[in-house]
Design a protein around this motif. Sequence first.
Motif, PDB file in Angstrom:
ATOM      1  N   ALA A  30      39.296 -23.278  30.168  1.00 41.78           N
ATOM      2  CA  ALA A  30      40.356 -23.522  29.185  1.00 41.78           C
ATOM      3  C   ALA A  30      40.026 -22.806  27.875  1.00 41.78           C
ATOM      4  N   LEU A  31      38.766 -22.855  27.461  1.00 40.71           N
ATOM      5  CA  LEU A  31      38.348 -22.135  26.252  1.00 40.71           C
ATOM      6  C   LEU A  31      38.543 -20.634  26.426  1.00 40.71           C
ATOM      7  N   PHE A  32      38.210 -20.101  27.591  1.00 40.93           N
ATOM      8  CA  PHE A  32      38.417 -18.681  27.877  1.00 40.93           C
ATOM      9  C   PHE A  32      39.888 -18.298  27.727  1.00 40.93           C
ATOM     10  N   LEU A  35      40.786 -18.417  23.912  1.00 37.77           N
ATOM     11  CA  LEU A  35      40.185 -17.289  23.204  1.00 37.77           C
ATOM     12  C   LEU A  35      40.804 -15.956  23.631  1.00 37.77           C
ATOM     13  N   GLY A  36      41.088 -15.815  24.920  1.00 36.43           N
ATOM     14  CA  GLY A  36      41.744 -14.595  25.405  1.00 36.43           C
ATOM     15  C   GLY A  36      43.125 -14.424  24.807  1.00 36.43           C
ATOM     16  N   SER A  37      43.874 -15.493  24.696  1.00 36.62           N
ATOM     17  CA  SER A  37      45.210 -15.423  24.098  1.00 36.62           C
ATOM     18  C   SER A  37      45.142 -15.038  22.629  1.00 36.62           C
ATOM     19  N   SER A  41      46.466 -11.544  21.110  1.00 35.83           N
ATOM     20  CA  SER A  41      47.497 -11.598  20.069  1.00 35.83           C
ATOM     21  C   SER A  41      47.105 -10.718  18.888  1.00 35.83           C
ATOM     22  N   LEU A  42      45.829 -10.769  18.508  1.00 38.13           N
ATOM     23  CA  LEU A  42      45.351  -9.908  17.429  1.00 38.13           C
ATOM     24  C   LEU A  42      45.421  -8.439  17.830  1.00 38.13           C
ATOM     25  N   LEU A  43      45.087  -8.159  19.083  1.00 32.84           N
ATOM     26  CA  LEU A  43      45.171  -6.781  19.574  1.00 32.84           C
ATOM     27  C   LEU A  43      46.625  -6.307  19.626  1.00 32.84           C
ATOM     28  N   ASP A  44      47.541  -7.184  19.998  1.00 33.55           N
ATOM     29  CA  ASP A  44      48.968  -6.857  19.960  1.00 33.55           C
ATOM     30  C   ASP A  44      49.383  -6.438  18.559  1.00 33.55           C
ATOM     31  N   VAL A  71      51.415 -11.077  28.847  1.00 35.93           N
ATOM     32  CA  VAL A  71      50.998 -10.761  30.216  1.00 35.93           C
ATOM     33  C   VAL A  71      49.769 -11.582  30.600  1.00 35.93           C
ATOM     34  N   PHE A  72      48.833 -11.713  29.660  1.00 34.80           N
ATOM     35  CA  PHE A  72      47.624 -12.516  29.920  1.00 34.80           C
ATOM     36  C   PHE A  72      48.000 -13.976  30.181  1.00 34.80           C
ATOM     37  N   SER A  73      48.852 -14.529  29.332  1.00 32.91           N
ATOM     38  CA  SER A  73      49.258 -15.925  29.500  1.00 32.91           C
ATOM     39  C   SER A  73      49.971 -16.134  30.822  1.00 32.91           C
ATOM     40  N   LEU A  74      50.836 -15.214  31.186  1.00 33.55           N
ATOM     41  CA  LEU A  74      51.539 -15.306  32.462  1.00 33.55           C
ATOM     42  C   LEU A  74      50.562 -15.234  33.631  1.00 33.55           C
TER      43      LEU A  74
END
Length: 176
Positions: A30-32, A35-37, A41-44, A71-74
């Motif tokens: 869940a933390l991954f 943190l990935g989202s 988002s910052l990279l977006d 895409v990551f969230s999906l």
Amino acid sequence: MSFGTAVRTCLRNYATFSGRASRPEYWWFALFVVLGSIALSLLDGALFGYEPVRVAPGVVEYQSPSVLSGVFSLAMILPILAAGWRRMHDSGRSGLHLIYPLIVMVGIGTFAAFAEGLDPLLTGGPGAIFDNAATLILGLASIVFFLSPLLVIWWLTRPSEPGPNRFGPNPLEQAQ
């Protein structure tokens, strides 16, 4: 279980809804996902820039198209659901407990639609009584709806059942 091991295990069991997942496995994953989202988002924002969007008179927000984070969230919906499902199994509950807030929401929506559909049929005395009862029921159901995610989080934090249960062997005892 370490952070990397938990992420690898959950991604390896991408759509596996059977078996059990330990507390560290679920919460590290869940933390991954969180943190990935955030990172994507910052990279977006860095890649696609920020555009001003007027949300109210005199109020401007800056938004970025969320291509990568979307895409990551999906892609992470199925593995986080599967890990949560297995986590519920580990605490001795059915995986359906994970979608309890959704079940409550569907029930509230169904009752509200039913009550609204009966409204034209009941006019006068019985209609007023029904409207008051429906309002009371929807109010109580809304309280249940707002408390249900907290209940699910509490269930996800419960300790593992010792030894094997009906969903399989204890993953912490199996790793030793």
